[in-house]
Motif scaffolding. Sequence first.
Motif, PDB file in Angstrom:
ATOM      1  N   GLU A   1      -4.432  13.472 -21.334  1.00  0.00           N
ATOM      2  CA  GLU A   1      -3.328  12.856 -22.063  1.00  0.00           C
ATOM      3  C   GLU A   1      -2.752  11.643 -21.339  1.00  0.00           C
ATOM      4  N   LEU A   2      -2.562  11.757 -20.036  1.00  0.00           N
ATOM      5  CA  LEU A   2      -1.962  10.653 -19.294  1.00  0.00           C
ATOM      6  C   LEU A   2      -2.913   9.467 -19.193  1.00  0.00           C
ATOM      7  N   ASP A   3      -4.206   9.748 -19.082  1.00  0.00           N
ATOM      8  CA  ASP A   3      -5.179   8.650 -19.076  1.00  0.00           C
ATOM      9  C   ASP A   3      -5.157   7.908 -20.406  1.00  0.00           C
ATOM     10  N   MET A   4      -5.105   8.660 -21.495  1.00  0.00           N
ATOM     11  CA  MET A   4      -5.080   8.027 -22.812  1.00  0.00           C
ATOM     12  C   MET A   4      -3.813   7.193 -22.995  1.00  0.00           C
ATOM     13  N   LEU A   5      -2.681   7.723 -22.579  1.00  0.00           N
ATOM     14  CA  LEU A   5      -1.429   6.985 -22.702  1.00  0.00           C
ATOM     15  C   LEU A   5      -1.463   5.690 -21.898  1.00  0.00           C
ATOM     16  N   SER A   6      -2.002   5.762 -20.681  1.00  0.00           N
ATOM     17  CA  SER A   6      -1.968   4.582 -19.814  1.00  0.00           C
ATOM     18  C   SER A   6      -2.972   3.523 -20.238  1.00  0.00           C
ATOM     19  N   ILE A   7      -4.120   3.918 -20.798  1.00  0.00           N
ATOM     20  CA  ILE A   7      -5.111   2.935 -21.236  1.00  0.00           C
ATOM     21  C   ILE A   7      -4.678   2.263 -22.531  1.00  0.00           C
ATOM     22  N   THR A   8      -4.193   3.070 -23.486  1.00  0.00           N
ATOM     23  CA  THR A   8      -3.787   2.504 -24.780  1.00  0.00           C
ATOM     24  C   THR A   8      -2.369   1.958 -24.746  1.00  0.00           C
ATOM     25  N   GLY A   9      -1.563   2.391 -23.786  1.00  0.00           N
ATOM     26  CA  GLY A   9      -0.175   1.951 -23.701  1.00  0.00           C
ATOM     27  C   GLY A   9       0.787   2.823 -24.487  1.00  0.00           C
ATOM     28  N   GLY A  10       0.246   3.725 -25.322  1.00  0.00           N
ATOM     29  CA  GLY A  10       1.121   4.589 -26.107  1.00  0.00           C
ATOM     30  C   GLY A  10       2.063   3.812 -27.008  1.00  0.00           C
ATOM     31  N   ALA A  11       1.605   2.672 -27.493  1.00  0.00           N
ATOM     32  CA  ALA A  11       2.478   1.783 -28.271  1.00  0.00           C
ATOM     33  C   ALA A  11       2.793   2.361 -29.640  1.00  0.00           C
ATOM     34  N   ARG A  12       4.020   2.124 -30.090  1.00  0.00           N
ATOM     35  CA  ARG A  12       4.440   2.455 -31.444  1.00  0.00           C
ATOM     36  C   ARG A  12       5.138   1.229 -32.039  1.00  0.00           C
TER      37      ARG A  12
END
Length: 249
Positions: free
Chosen positions: A92-103
């Motif tokens: 989860e944290l890898d995905m958030l940091s690579i994609t930025g978790g933008a909304r």
Amino acid sequence: MKSVFLIWKDINDGMWHPVAKLTRDDGVYRFNYTLGANHPNFNPLPRMEDKSKVYVSIELFAFFRNRLLPHNRPEFRKILSWSDMFKETYDELDMLSITGGARQTDEFRVIAQPQLLDDEYKIRFYISGISHLEDANVERVNKLGQGEKLQFEFEEDNIYDCNAVLATTVDEDKLKVGYCPRYFNCDIKALMKNKVLKGYELRVVKVNVEAPTPYRLLCEFSTKWPKGFMPLMSQDYLAHTKHEKTVVV
């Protein structure tokens, strides 16, 4: 242990500020504000309003969980593939940091805290600004090959960001392919200007021709980790309070 920072953009000046840190250690999540949260225009997150406290949970906090696509959504497999990740090793944290978790509804991004691994500084990120390139440049981006080497150049005359770091091809044309995400600019510039280092590598991890431009070009920057180097180093990244109270949520 793995950590990411939450950064927030002040819409008044367009500048990004680190406002919080999220750490996972032995399956426990720890959230604390940083000194950047003292910005006069920043409002704390819902149900985590007290900047002096550390919030602890055995589950990923809803604020971050809501920035991840559910596994049953068709788009999840696309994002996974674009980010060069696999379901078996999904983090989860890898995905958030690579994609930025933008909304689209707010001005937050999630970025990784670089970790020292085998004496190397290494980060992965999507190249920014591709949507603003000329058609010929976008075509060149689409033709980049996996593992192809790129290079960074400082663009100090950039009227929007004097710290801008431009990414180009390494051939004679030095064709512009985008920019380093601005929240990594200070690290990149400090490492590239370090006289002890002999060089760096900026390579293409994946080109996603069918993806929207924010997910088009995934790259990896790596170099030796200089002795004593502190990544993302500014006062704003430091913990908000030295003696914080822990709150279990």
